[in-house]
Design a protein around this motif. Structure first.
Motif, PDB file in Angstrom:
ATOM      1  N   UNK A   2       0.808  -1.225   0.000  1.00 49.89           N
ATOM      2  CA  UNK A   2       0.000   0.000   0.000  1.00 49.89           C
ATOM      3  C   UNK A   2       0.839   1.272   0.000  1.00 49.89           C
ATOM      4  N   UNK A   3       2.138   1.130  -0.258  1.00 51.63           N
ATOM      5  CA  UNK A   3       2.991   2.308  -0.222  1.00 51.63           C
ATOM      6  C   UNK A   3       2.528   3.407  -1.189  1.00 51.63           C
ATOM      7  N   UNK A   4       2.191   3.026  -2.423  1.00 53.81           N
ATOM      8  CA  UNK A   4       1.773   4.044  -3.395  1.00 53.81           C
ATOM      9  C   UNK A   4       0.455   4.709  -2.987  1.00 53.81           C
ATOM     10  N   UNK A   5      -0.429   3.925  -2.380  1.00 58.14           N
ATOM     11  CA  UNK A   5      -1.683   4.505  -1.889  1.00 58.14           C
ATOM     12  C   UNK A   5      -1.391   5.513  -0.790  1.00 58.14           C
ATOM     13  N   UNK A   6      -0.405   5.160   0.040  1.00 55.69           N
ATOM     14  CA  UNK A   6      -0.046   6.069   1.129  1.00 55.69           C
ATOM     15  C   UNK A   6       0.519   7.369   0.562  1.00 55.69           C
ATOM     16  N   UNK A   7       1.366   7.236  -0.460  1.00 52.43           N
ATOM     17  CA  UNK A   7       1.929   8.443  -1.074  1.00 52.43           C
ATOM     18  C   UNK A   7       0.807   9.349  -1.591  1.00 52.43           C
ATOM     19  N   UNK A   8      -0.139   8.707  -2.258  1.00 48.85           N
ATOM     20  CA  UNK A   8      -1.254   9.446  -2.824  1.00 48.85           C
ATOM     21  C   UNK A   8      -2.038  10.175  -1.721  1.00 48.85           C
ATOM     22  N   UNK A   9      -2.311   9.456  -0.626  1.00 47.21           N
ATOM     23  CA  UNK A   9      -3.073  10.038   0.483  1.00 47.21           C
ATOM     24  C   UNK A   9      -2.326  11.225   1.083  1.00 47.21           C
ATOM     25  N   UNK A  10      -1.043  11.043   1.311  1.00 46.62           N
ATOM     26  CA  UNK A  10      -0.258  12.101   1.940  1.00 46.62           C
ATOM     27  C   UNK A  10      -0.178  13.328   1.038  1.00 46.62           C
ATOM     28  N   UNK A  11       0.023  13.094  -0.255  1.00 44.53           N
ATOM     29  CA  UNK A  11       0.092  14.231  -1.170  1.00 44.53           C
ATOM     30  C   UNK A  11      -1.220  15.002  -1.196  1.00 44.53           C
TER      31      UNK A  11
END
Ligand code: GDP
Ligand code: MG
Length: 597
Positions: A308-317
């Motif tokens: 889920x790393x990419x999802x996390x990046x998306x959420x944080x951005x």
């Protein structure tokens, strides 16, 4: 609206003293919102705010009020956050208004955040109207609290308004006081446009919404405006006011508060405190700016499931678009894989962001222990900022380390004073002042921020049964004997468990941590040494003994369904673990191990 018929104000209060309820009553009694649309706490819009009963983002509302003099006034209320993490937002929104209602719960009296917030109001030269709230309660003691306001804050409270925001008593008097006791704003209509950028946030339909206070001149839809700080020019798509729903209007004149949208993509492109003027015939004198809010607390956020790393990046951005005070950069941890090192204004801010990621984006997170920024003074004369204890440079190159300090103000009933002093002392505090305000003691401590960010507030609440109030401000950096303590599990350092500690406390802290970890890490088929170390030197050690038998052995192979249940349970437990070397470490270990009891 002519200036003489505008009043701009904020409400300052300690948390729970009734600020939001009072705002609701003011909105309701002036029919700003139809009764059928009235829900409690109109201004607290985000879910988390509602659930926790706190206001995070400053909000504004425009109220029309026909006063006893028969004239109609426009009252602009800015609701400011009450929590210490957001003191910066309080101080900047105060600069957009001329007066404050100082709400004090008449059953409680002045608290730490009452003081902190009223000082912001006084700094902004506000006229202040004291309001004693909750007079419907039998425990209300208005005379005592009025006296306390005079003694502790030093403002006249003889004509404080007695209010019950709950039942509506005193609301009419409050509205009259806003009109008669607070000053009208000043400004010049035919001067070049000068608007203060008070706040901005992201809206998924409209893009960035900018809250402005017009100082001079006039703003119209279709105008071309310039943000003076970076010189960018925008075309104004819409302007309007909050009632509290967004309502478009044709112009905003001097003294008024309202919003504009101008196809701005990111909140980061709008600097709070900036001056907005017209592209042509604009002013060349910017208003004095504010300095941007700096994150002070840092921690790592890692997805439990590394997929889920990419999802996390998306959420944080996405979250960062709407919150310029939150910083992030990618981090890799040997223990936790890929994640982000994030900076926050304080612990509440951290919790709010973490909750939103988990809730709105449905990502399970591992949060590493919060840390502050250390200044590492190197022998070659350079200074490095350390945001993550895991990055501590080799000690042979380090001359000394400085840490951030705070000035903490704590108000507490007498009977708990001893416990509070002990707590502050345990956290390396230096007492600066001790005075009394009625039956309450007010203590001022100089404390390392590091000792406060983690669980100080929880501890304070628990030793005082919730009766203490607390507020702080950063004071600066000071040198101390700080060291990096590493934790080794099965002889390998777990970077996410590294912490900075004071030399004198390292052993006690280290012992407590390895003992905790011994309880938190499940037994494996082999024995696991758990150690705390400074540099190469082990200062505390525990050994987790090996598991003797398979967990299912005690089922004697008889009850198959029971056996399956056990295995399922084990699997579910596994999911929340992080494999580190050959050892599984449960995610709660990353936070619990650092709690001090
Ligand atoms: P805030 O944190 O300052 O915004 O405080 P709130 O407006 O959320 O109020 C905190 C609590 O006090 C809520 O449970 C309110 O219902 C309650 N409250 C607020 N004003 C009054 C009042 O005048 N009388 C009574 N009895 N309760 C009140
Ligand atoms: Mg509130």
């Amino acid at each position: 609206t002519p200036l003489s018929h505008i009043r701009n104000f904020s409400i300052v209060a300690h948390i729970d003293h009734g600020k939001s309820t009072l705002a609701d009553r003011l909105i309701q009694s002036t029919n700003t919102v139809a009764d059928r649309d009235m829900k409690e706490q109109m201004l607290d819009s985000m879910d988390i705010e509602r659930e926790r009963g706190i206001t995070i983002k400053a909000q504004t509302v425009r109220i029309n009020y026909v006063a006893d003099d028969g004239e109609e006034y426009v009252l602009n209320l800015i609701d400011t956050p009450g929590h210490v993490d957001f003191a910066y937002e309080v101080s900047r929104s105060m600069r957009a208004v001329e007066g404050s209602l100082l709400v004090v719960d008449s059953t409680q009296g002045v608290e730490a955040q009452t003081l902190a917030n009223v000082y912001h109001a006084l700094d902004a030269d506000h006229e202040i109207v004291p309001v004693l709230n909750k007079i419907d309660l039998p425990a209300a003691d208005c005379d005592r609290v009025a006296e306390q306001i005079e003694d502790v804050i030093g403002i006249d409270a003889s004509d404080a308004i007695r209010v019950s925001a709950k039942t509506g008593i005193g609301i009419k008097e409050t509205l009259e006081a806003i009109v008669t006791r607070l000053p009208a704003p000043t400004g010049t209509l035919d001067a070049p446009l000068k608007a203060m950028l008070v706040d901005s946030w992201y809206d998924s339909y409209l893009g960035v919404i900018v809250l402005v206070r017009i100082m001079d001149g006039q703003l119209k839809k279709g105008d071309r405006i310039r943000f003076m700080q970076n010189g960018t020019v925008h075309h104004v798509d819409r302007i309007g006011v909050f009632r509290p729903a967004m309502t478009e209007i044709a112009t905003l004149g001097p003294g008024e508060l309202g919003f504009l949208t101008a196809s701005i993509k990111q909140v980061r492109d709008t600097r709070v405190g900036d001056t907005i003027t017209h592209e042509k015939r604009g002013t060349d004198k910017a208003l004095p700016g504010f300095k941007p809010a700096q994150p002070v607390v840092f921690c790592g956020l890692f997805p439990v499931d590394s997929a889920e790393f990419e999802d996390l990046r998306d959420a944080i951005e996405k979250l960062a678009l709407n919150d310029a005070s939150f910083s992030f950069e990618m981090e890799t941890s040997a223990a936790l894989g890929f994640g982000f090192r994030c900076g926050f204004l304080g612990l509440l801010h951290l919790e709010v962001i973490r909750d939103r990621i988990e809730r709105e984006y449905d990502i399970d997170l591992i949060t590493t222990a919060p840390s502050v920024i250390y200044d590492i003074h190197m022998k070659d004369g350079t200074v490095q900022q350390l945001h993550n204890p895991a990055d501590m440079p080799d000690l042979t190159y380090v001359d000394h380390i400085q840490e951030p300090r705070i000035k903490a103000t704590i108000l507490v009933p007498d009977e708990f004073l001893g416990d509070v002093l002990k707590l502050c002392q345990d956290r390396r505090g230096i007492q600066e002042n001790l005075t009394y305000a009625g039956s309450r003691a007010m203590v001022v401590y100089d404390l390392p921020l590091n000792e406060v960010v983690f669980d100080f507030y929880d501890r304070l609440k628990s030793v005082t049964k919730g009766y203490a109030s607390f507020d702080y401000q950063m004071t600066g950096y000071r040198q101390d004997a700080l060291v990096k303590m590493s934790i080794l599990v099965n002889d390998e350092p777990v970077d996410a468990l590294s912490t900075m500690v004071h030399r004198d406390r390292a052993e006690t802290r280290g012992r407590a941590m390895v003992e905790k970890l011994k309880d938190l890490i499940p037994r494996h088929m082999f024995k696991i040494p758990i150690q705390a170390a400074i540099g190469g030197k082990v200062i505390a050690r525990e050994t987790l003994s090996a598991m003797r038998k398979d967990v299912t052995a005690k089922c004697y192979g008889g009850d198959a369904s029971r056996k399956r249940k056990l295995l399922d349970k084990q699997k579910a437990g596994k999911k929340k673990m992080r494999q580190f070397g050959k050892v599984d470490i449960p995610q709660e270990a990353f936070i619990s191990a650092l709690k001090m009891d």
